[in-house]
Design an enzyme around this catalytic site. Structure first.
Site, mmCIF file in Angstrom:
data_model
loop_
_atom_site.group_PDB
_atom_site.id
_atom_site.type_symbol
_atom_site.label_atom_id
_atom_site.label_comp_id
_atom_site.label_asym_id
_atom_site.label_seq_id
_atom_site.Cartn_x
_atom_site.Cartn_y
_atom_site.Cartn_z
ATOM 1 N N SER A 54 3.069 27.948 -4.442
ATOM 2 C CA SER A 54 4.272 27.842 -3.687
ATOM 3 C C SER A 54 5.498 27.356 -4.238
ATOM 4 O O SER A 54 5.441 26.220 -4.721
ATOM 5 C CB SER A 54 4.101 27.127 -2.292
ATOM 6 O OG SER A 54 5.152 27.153 -1.451
ATOM 7 N N VAL A 59 5.159 20.456 -8.166
ATOM 8 C CA VAL A 59 4.910 20.795 -9.572
ATOM 9 C C VAL A 59 5.270 22.006 -9.708
ATOM 10 O O VAL A 59 5.665 22.638 -10.822
ATOM 11 C CB VAL A 59 3.343 20.725 -9.795
ATOM 12 C CG1 VAL A 59 2.741 21.229 -11.025
ATOM 13 C CG2 VAL A 59 2.869 19.187 -9.823
ATOM 14 N N CYS A 60 5.299 23.184 -8.822
ATOM 15 C CA CYS A 60 5.540 24.349 -8.677
ATOM 16 C C CYS A 60 7.178 24.391 -9.158
ATOM 17 O O CYS A 60 7.540 25.304 -9.990
ATOM 18 C CB CYS A 60 5.347 25.200 -7.687
ATOM 19 S SG CYS A 60 3.361 25.322 -6.976
ATOM 20 N N GLU A 61 7.899 23.572 -8.635
ATOM 21 C CA GLU A 61 9.325 23.548 -8.629
ATOM 22 C C GLU A 61 9.601 23.122 -9.910
ATOM 23 O O GLU A 61 10.534 23.861 -10.796
ATOM 24 C CB GLU A 61 9.825 22.451 -7.861
ATOM 25 C CG GLU A 61 11.327 22.426 -7.530
ATOM 26 C CD GLU A 61 11.797 21.599 -6.416
ATOM 27 O OE1 GLU A 61 12.321 20.293 -6.969
ATOM 28 O OE2 GLU A 61 11.896 22.037 -5.416
ATOM 29 N N THR A 64 8.767 25.977 -12.571
ATOM 30 C CA THR A 64 9.588 27.037 -12.548
ATOM 31 C C THR A 64 10.866 26.615 -13.191
ATOM 32 O O THR A 64 11.620 27.473 -14.005
ATOM 33 C CB THR A 64 9.928 27.455 -11.001
ATOM 34 O OG1 THR A 64 8.669 27.989 -10.744
ATOM 35 C CG2 THR A 64 10.746 28.970 -11.035
#
EC number: 1.11.1.24
Length: 166
Positions: A54, A59-61, A64
């Protein structure tokens, strides 16, 4: 299949595991403007595919943002970030965070990417954190199924594979 955990608990990955040397499976996902995108959209280009559960979680942020920063140094490499977030949420997040060098794509509709790359977390209907590098002839040259979904991928290995594939 890759052994993957989420917060220490084993999860089931659905789909077909992808291996280095194989032809990359095609997929259909949605761009932020709701247009359909496939592997063929990026024909004859090297693709670094960053998969996140998501986009607006920690961590996804960071993942990306890291690939967004590195994308300008990669020249002819198309950097794709795929999640099951809605295209509208991806677009809003990218605008708020100044993401301009990464194509965010949504697999929410039918999990085409997730199924074809073996990253659908059955228990959560999210995609497992993973990285795929595909060369300009659509051969898979790098695969990382991150063993713990909440951990970072090996950025350097993915970036080196993308540079080598050019």
């Amino acid at each position: 299949m890759a052994n993957v955990t989420f917060k220490g608990n084993a999860v089931t990955l659905n789909g077909t595991e992808v291996k280095v040397g194989e032809k990359a499976p095609n997929f259909k996902v949605l761009a932020n403007d709701l247009s359909e995108v496939s592997l063929d959209t990026y024909a004859d280009k090297v693709k670094l595919i960053s998969v996140v559960p998501s986009i607006d979680t920690g961590v996804c942020e960071q993942q990306t943002k890291r690939f967004n920063e590195e994308a300008s140094k990669l020249g002819g490499v198309e950097v794709l970030t795929i999640s099951v977030d809605l295209p509208f949420a991806q677009k809003r997040w990218c605008a708020a965070e100044g993401i301009e060098n990464v194509h965010t794509l949504s697999d929410h509709r039918d999990l085409s990417f997730g199924t074809n790359y073996g990253v659908v977390i059955e228990e959560l209907r999210l995609l497992a954190r993973s990285i795929f590098v595909v060369d300009s002839s659509n051969k898979v040259v790098h695969v990382e199924y991150v063993p713990e979904v909440t951990d970072h991928p090996n950025y350097e290995a993915a970036l080196d594979a993308a540079k080598t594939a050019q």
